[in-house]
Motif scaffolding. Structure first.
Motif, PDB file in Angstrom:
ATOM      1  N   ASN B  89      58.645  37.107  31.152  1.00 33.26           N
ATOM      2  CA  ASN B  89      57.526  36.242  30.779  1.00 33.26           C
ATOM      3  C   ASN B  89      57.085  35.309  31.907  1.00 33.26           C
ATOM      4  OD1 ASN B  89      56.980  37.094  28.072  1.00 33.26           O
ATOM      5  ND2 ASN B  89      58.993  36.241  27.531  1.00 33.26           N
ATOM      6  N   LEU B  90      57.463  35.653  33.106  1.00 29.97           N
ATOM      7  CA  LEU B  90      57.106  34.807  34.247  1.00 29.97           C
ATOM      8  C   LEU B  90      56.545  35.680  35.360  1.00 29.97           C
ATOM      9  CD1 LEU B  90      59.126  31.862  35.597  1.00 29.97           C
ATOM     10  CD2 LEU B  90      58.365  33.636  37.182  1.00 29.97           C
ATOM     11  N   PHE B  91      55.413  35.267  35.927  1.00 32.10           N
ATOM     12  CA  PHE B  91      54.752  36.072  36.949  1.00 32.10           C
ATOM     13  C   PHE B  91      54.386  35.234  38.162  1.00 32.10           C
ATOM     14  CE2 PHE B  91      54.357  38.165  32.970  1.00 32.10           C
ATOM     15  CZ  PHE B  91      54.503  39.511  33.253  1.00 32.10           C
ATOM     16  N   LEU B  92      54.639  35.809  39.327  1.00 32.15           N
ATOM     17  CA  LEU B  92      54.374  35.096  40.573  1.00 32.15           C
ATOM     18  C   LEU B  92      53.308  35.785  41.418  1.00 32.15           C
ATOM     19  CD1 LEU B  92      58.108  34.467  41.488  1.00 32.15           C
ATOM     20  CD2 LEU B  92      56.481  32.744  40.672  1.00 32.15           C
ATOM     21  N   ASP B  93      52.898  36.969  41.016  1.00 33.34           N
ATOM     22  CA  ASP B  93      51.950  37.728  41.841  1.00 33.34           C
ATOM     23  C   ASP B  93      50.575  37.063  41.839  1.00 33.34           C
ATOM     24  OD1 ASP B  93      52.009  38.778  38.962  1.00 33.34           O
ATOM     25  OD2 ASP B  93      50.109  39.549  39.747  1.00 33.34           O
ATOM     26  N   THR B  94      49.892  37.234  42.941  1.00 31.06           N
ATOM     27  CA  THR B  94      48.604  36.563  43.137  1.00 31.06           C
ATOM     28  C   THR B  94      47.596  36.960  42.059  1.00 31.06           C
ATOM     29  OG1 THR B  94      49.056  36.646  45.500  1.00 31.06           O
ATOM     30  CG2 THR B  94      46.817  36.064  44.844  1.00 31.06           C
ATOM     31  N   GLN B 114      33.067  37.186  45.434  1.00 31.68           N
ATOM     32  CA  GLN B 114      33.168  37.088  46.897  1.00 31.68           C
ATOM     33  C   GLN B 114      34.608  37.225  47.375  1.00 31.68           C
ATOM     34  OE1 GLN B 114      31.098  33.429  47.597  1.00 31.68           O
ATOM     35  NE2 GLN B 114      29.130  34.293  46.942  1.00 31.68           N
ATOM     36  N   GLY B 115      35.515  37.524  46.446  1.00 27.46           N
ATOM     37  CA  GLY B 115      36.909  37.727  46.827  1.00 27.46           C
ATOM     38  C   GLY B 115      37.635  36.459  47.237  1.00 27.46           C
ATOM     39  N   LYS B 116      37.113  35.330  46.761  1.00 30.13           N
ATOM     40  CA  LYS B 116      37.739  34.050  47.100  1.00 30.13           C
ATOM     41  C   LYS B 116      38.911  33.767  46.164  1.00 30.13           C
ATOM     42  CE  LYS B 116      34.548  30.694  49.145  1.00 30.13           C
ATOM     43  NZ  LYS B 116      33.768  29.509  48.802  1.00 30.13           N
ATOM     44  N   ILE B 117      39.982  33.313  46.737  1.00 27.76           N
ATOM     45  CA  ILE B 117      41.117  32.904  45.907  1.00 27.76           C
ATOM     46  C   ILE B 117      41.363  31.430  46.186  1.00 27.76           C
ATOM     47  CG2 ILE B 117      43.556  33.276  45.405  1.00 27.76           C
ATOM     48  CD1 ILE B 117      43.245  36.123  46.351  1.00 27.76           C
ATOM     49  N   GLU B 118      41.058  30.617  45.200  1.00 21.58           N
ATOM     50  CA  GLU B 118      41.141  29.170  45.407  1.00 21.58           C
ATOM     51  C   GLU B 118      41.692  28.518  44.166  1.00 21.58           C
ATOM     52  OE1 GLU B 118      37.446  27.732  48.238  1.00 21.58           O
ATOM     53  OE2 GLU B 118      37.535  27.028  46.169  1.00 21.58           O
ATOM     54  N   ASP B 119      42.406  27.436  44.346  1.00 19.73           N
ATOM     55  CA  ASP B 119      42.820  26.598  43.225  1.00 19.73           C
ATOM     56  C   ASP B 119      43.547  27.376  42.133  1.00 19.73           C
ATOM     57  OD1 ASP B 119      41.588  24.617  44.637  1.00 19.73           O
ATOM     58  OD2 ASP B 119      39.777  24.572  43.397  1.00 19.73           O
ATOM     59  N   ILE B 120      44.491  28.183  42.526  1.00 22.13           N
ATOM     60  CA  ILE B 120      45.224  28.935  41.506  1.00 22.13           C
ATOM     61  C   ILE B 120      46.623  28.344  41.307  1.00 22.13           C
ATOM     62  CG2 ILE B 120      43.929  31.043  42.029  1.00 22.13           C
ATOM     63  CD1 ILE B 120      46.516  32.175  43.234  1.00 22.13           C
ATOM     64  N   SER B 121      47.210  28.676  40.180  1.00 23.24           N
ATOM     65  CA  SER B 121      48.548  28.154  39.878  1.00 23.24           C
ATOM     66  C   SER B 121      49.599  28.902  40.685  1.00 23.24           C
ATOM     67  CB  SER B 121      48.828  28.307  38.380  1.00 23.24           C
ATOM     68  OG  SER B 121      48.821  29.678  38.040  1.00 23.24           O
ATOM     69  N   ASP B 122      50.828  28.390  40.676  1.00 19.61           N
ATOM     70  CA  ASP B 122      51.918  29.018  41.415  1.00 19.61           C
ATOM     71  C   ASP B 122      52.714  29.996  40.552  1.00 19.61           C
ATOM     72  OD1 ASP B 122      51.927  27.673  44.103  1.00 19.61           O
ATOM     73  OD2 ASP B 122      51.921  25.913  42.800  1.00 19.61           O
ATOM     74  N   ILE B 123      52.801  29.673  39.300  1.00 19.14           N
ATOM     75  CA  ILE B 123      53.551  30.533  38.383  1.00 19.14           C
ATOM     76  C   ILE B 123      52.755  30.710  37.103  1.00 19.14           C
ATOM     77  CG2 ILE B 123      55.790  30.954  37.302  1.00 19.14           C
ATOM     78  CD1 ILE B 123      56.925  28.558  38.612  1.00 19.14           C
ATOM     79  N   VAL B 124      52.799  31.885  36.569  1.00 20.89           N
ATOM     80  CA  VAL B 124      52.222  32.134  35.249  1.00 20.89           C
ATOM     81  C   VAL B 124      53.378  32.356  34.278  1.00 20.89           C
ATOM     82  CG1 VAL B 124      50.874  33.727  33.854  1.00 20.89           C
ATOM     83  CG2 VAL B 124      50.094  33.115  36.163  1.00 20.89           C
ATOM     84  N   VAL B 125      53.369  31.594  33.215  1.00 23.94           N
ATOM     85  CA  VAL B 125      54.460  31.663  32.242  1.00 23.94           C
ATOM     86  C   VAL B 125      53.880  31.958  30.863  1.00 23.94           C
ATOM     87  CG1 VAL B 125      56.219  30.282  31.081  1.00 23.94           C
ATOM     88  CG2 VAL B 125      55.936  30.080  33.559  1.00 23.94           C
ATOM     89  N   HIS B 126      54.497  32.898  30.158  1.00 25.47           N
ATOM     90  CA  HIS B 126      54.067  33.219  28.796  1.00 25.47           C
ATOM     91  C   HIS B 126      55.119  32.703  27.823  1.00 25.47           C
ATOM     92  CE1 HIS B 126      50.965  36.222  30.199  1.00 25.47           C
ATOM     93  NE2 HIS B 126      51.740  36.168  31.256  1.00 25.47           N
TER      94      HIS B 126
END
Lengths: 560, 560
Positions: B89-94, B114-126
């Motif tokens: 339940n934990l994901f680190l992939d971009t 535009q393929g921009k990756i900005e302001d994203i979290s570090d971990i996704v948790v379910h």
């Protein structure tokens, strides 16, 4: 042998000026109401009394309030307040201070009848306008002087007492004006000290008084209507007798302006908004603990009494009456403005009060199996657009009949409406003979209603010789309220307090709210932490601390 | 010469997995919708485009999201989160981090295209349950790690971005269960990650799925219904297309349970209460800044589609349509569930979209003086108990006719209902050809409506070659909302931002709210202080500080 034609000498004379009685007496000084003979007989029998008990009135509070209590505020500070509002708007005499530090709770009244002077403010100030209030709040904040607000004075929760002294602001003297009437938006903005009748009169006579195209109503008619202020309705979350249609005070508020120790602000008057938690809602029910309400914009409605339809039904028992009311509230035909379901004890008294006992309809009810000691009265009124009201009336009739309700025309409802604001006068008459009459009320979801009803009623009825009349009177799809009226022979404040505390505990244990519409005051304050839980009380404390870091705004109010 | 039978090659294929496109594409991956030919022609003409402009799609976002971005959270801390929810339940992939840090705002989409990756979290948790969330909130609080909540992902206000990184909790994976259905109280309690269709399905099929006696509806149908969660509705103050009758999300909430850094609490589910400021209301619209909603009890209503009545009217101009809607909202016949008034530009497009242009009814309208460029469509639906709905329908007809409305049967309304949830699919189709389509909305009182309408519209129309369609769609006695849809050729994010900022300023200057039902997010956050004023923002800040002293809960959200 008890004489049946004995009539107690109900005290019906204006209280002398400056007496305790002139403070606690309900309403107009020259208006009175005493129990009708039928109700008198009920009380006598239920309380195990005889005519003898109604021969010598006690604790009349006829003594003058002596001007003995010195203010603890320094003369220098008093001059500062005087400079703000003028000498003519500042009072230091004990009578004024006592008057504006007491409401109409049973405890207030018992104290006054015994000539007790406790927890009063040091200065009474009648602010003339918003600017005065800004200066007063700033001064109190700076000097750390407690500040209390008095609206109409009808509070029944010890909300006006000043255990730490300080200043009481009286709002209904000058802060009672119309600010703006907006016929396009169906709103009116007033100063908070405007009293119920003036407010409603402005709206009913909007064409004559406000140059409006149509007539309006505020839709808010608490029992205290004549002696309560618009601001009081809002800051204590009051509810009128027609709330099921018009909404509680909470629902009626569009926007508010407050003066607080940390600043002044006016909330927006959008009909709805998704800009985060609504400050407008955070302030409702703040009971003077956050700041002083200086202006309020309220929703208004079309005044069209010609569309109103009254109805009354008799049900075999409380459960079936409640069931019908629940079905009405969940039927999505719209809501009636007034809806009241009385339990059997209240129904039996009502039958006597409305002179129906022994009447032809009464006999017919007996024949239909609707017997005293069990039968239950449901009554109400529909309002709104003509055909909306008509259809709702029809649907209500259908639901009531399906639930074994017998239609009794609109007559008893109309009878009730006549006395709807005057019943509190009766309290003085009974109190004069040492009979206590008080109420407690709670909101409750449908699924908890019966358990709450029986638990509270059983507790009250355990007190020997006690009347307990109960009704539900404010309806929602999710539940209603229960309003308990108890009458017993009791004069001792401590005994009363302990009895009352027991009722509150029963409400709490059985998942009722601490109040549906009376508010918190100092009566419910001690129960708030248990009721909401520490984490929720901490939220209120954090807000309080933000507004009022020196804890001067109605200190101790809301249990904060 | 422009070919009239040219049909652009609308891109209707499933996006490849792991691509940017798979993130921004609206709704189901295999569902598509493109403008009907009539609407296509309108767009082409209004935007000064030709078929050539629809030959080469641009910025399709077909690239895969490369897994390049390293998390800034330490491996030790990651293990702590893993211990709570399990590795699965934990994901680190971009890709996951990007996916759950973006909503459906135009800005989100432009970035992704535009393929921009900005302001994203570090971990996704379910999180699997309430207990997981309690541990996660405590851990984030202790370690000062930012925490964000993702419901259904339909946010259009940049509410899901994570400028400070941290953790995103995804609620719709596991936290989506029924907690309690209460048929007596007409309430349902669910976990906040339950999605709209599942929620409504549970209620519609209550006899089969919940062993209920009757069928129910939640009454909440935002355009994002299929891809939004119950919790999202509540914490962002959403509003459904039938809100005028059922209420906004704000009105539908009975009680809530929150997990915050300073503690967990559940508010009472009383139908009303007078126990001070209502914690339940303070939490609504908190957009994850105070705590994590873990359970919510909502009002439910009888599901009785057989009582619904659709209506459509054509008015000579927007002003008369609005006037009729105002009269409907203030008539006290009850409120229609759906009510929509389109301005002339939107009306003209609707006539084309519903294939009515040039039809017999169209010719009749012309004969009646209801001409394109001026005429205005009002449509809606009544619901509720059969005769309530019937009478309301009748009263609406009466009001519309008095205001020169021509009855067009329920047909266009039914047409609209068919596409009510699928229109957002069209956005992708247009974006593929560099055409921007976005919306802004505001609530407003009746007396400010026309000024707001013209100011915003004039501003938008100053942008060359721009469509601006406006409607009012949520009604109250005190006012309504205005919903502006603008379509123009624009791909540059900065240009878009500046254009959008201008609209927001016009709304603000003309006394509109910053949002009627989209919420605040990071889009409106910079405008909040000016909108509410410093003193009111300070109140929100004080509450925020109480709940979240380390500022980890959606930091920067609500402008706090």
């Amino acid at each position: 042998m008890e004489k049946h034609d004995f009539i107690p000498e109900w005290l019906e004379r204006e209280p002398d000026q400056q007496t305790f009685r002139s403070i606690f007496k309900w309403g107009e000084k020259d208006r009175f109401k005493h129990p009708a003979q039928g109700f008198y007989t009920v009380i006598k029998e239920a309380l195990g009394l005889s005519n003898v008990d109604f021969q010598t009135p006690v604790n009349l509070g006829d003594k003058s309030v002596e001007n003995t209590l010195k203010t603890t505020i320094s003369p220098e500070d008093i001059i500062l307040f005087e400079t703000i509002v003028g000498r003519e708007n500042l009072f230091l005499d004990t009578y004024s201070r006592l008057k504006y530090s007491t409401g109409k709770s049973m405890e207030d009244i018992l104290h006054l009848r015994q000539g007790k002077i406790e927890d009063i403010s040091d200065i009474v100030v009648h602010p003339r306008n918003r600017a005065d209030i800004i200066k007063i709040v700033a001064l109190c904040h700076e000097k750390k002087i407690p500040l209390h607000v008095y609206g109409g004075g009808s509070c029944v929760t010890l909300g006006l007492t000043c255990p730490k002294g300080g200043v009481t602001l009286v709002m209904n003297t000058h802060m009672n004006k119309l600010i703006q009437f907006n016929e396009i938006n169906h709103t009116i903005t007033v100063e908070p000290g405007m009293m119920g009748p003036e407010y409603e009169d402005l709206l009913n006579y909007a064409p004559e008084r406000l140059n409006a195209k149509r007539r309006y109503t505020g839709g808010h008619f608490p029992q205290s209507f004549e002696f309560s202020s618009v601001g009081g309705w809002v800051v204590t979350l009051g509810s009128g007798q027609a709330s099921s249609y018009y909404g509680d005070a909470y629902d009626l508020v569009v926007s508010q302006e407050y003066v607080t120790p940390t600043g002044t602000f006016k909330t927006h008057d959008f009909p709805a908004t998704a800009t985060g938690p609504k400050i407008n809602d955070i302030m409702k029910g703040s009971e003077g603990c956050f700041g002083v309400l200086v202006a309020v914009t309220m929703k208004i409605f079309l005044y069209q009494p010609e569309t109103a339809r009254q109805f009354t039904f008799m049900f075999p028992k409380f459960e079936t009456g409640i069931k019908a009311a629940q079905q009405i509230s969940q039927a999505e035909s719209g809501m009636p403005s007034i809806l009241r379901v009385s339990d059997s004890e209240e129904t039996d008294v009502a039958m006597k009060m409305y002179g129906l006992e022994g009447s032809l309809p009464d006999k017919y009810m007996g024949f239909k199996g609707l017997k005293p000691g069990s039968r239950c009265l449901l009554m109400g009124q529909t309002d709104g657009e003509k055909y909306f009201s008509k259809n709702l009336f029809k649907q209500i009739k259908k639901i009531c009949k399906t639930n074994q309700g017998l239609y009794l025309t609109g007559y008893p409802m109309k009878k009730w409406q006549k006395g709807r604001f005057s019943d509190p006068y009766m309290r003085d008459a009974l109190n004069d003979f040492g009979i206590l009459i008080d109420t407690l009320e709670a909101s409750v979801t449908w699924d908890r209603l019966q358990a709450l009803y029986h638990a509270v009623r059983d507790y009250i009825k355990k007190q020997p010789h006690t009347i307990c009349m109960t009704h539900a009177s404010h309806f929602y799809a999710q539940g209603t309220n229960l309003y308990f009226i108890f009458i017993t022979k009791m004069q001792d404040v401590d005994e009363f307090r302990s009895f009352q505390r027991g009722i509150i505990e029963k409400i709490e244990e059985n998942f009722g709210s601490l109040s549906h519409h009376h508010g918190v005051g100092r009566m419910m304050a001690p129960f708030m932490e248990k009721h909401l839980g520490k984490n929720q009380m901490d939220i209120l404390r954090a807000i309080k601390k933000h507004f009022d870091p020196h804890n001067i705004m109605n200190p101790g109010g809301l249990g904060l």
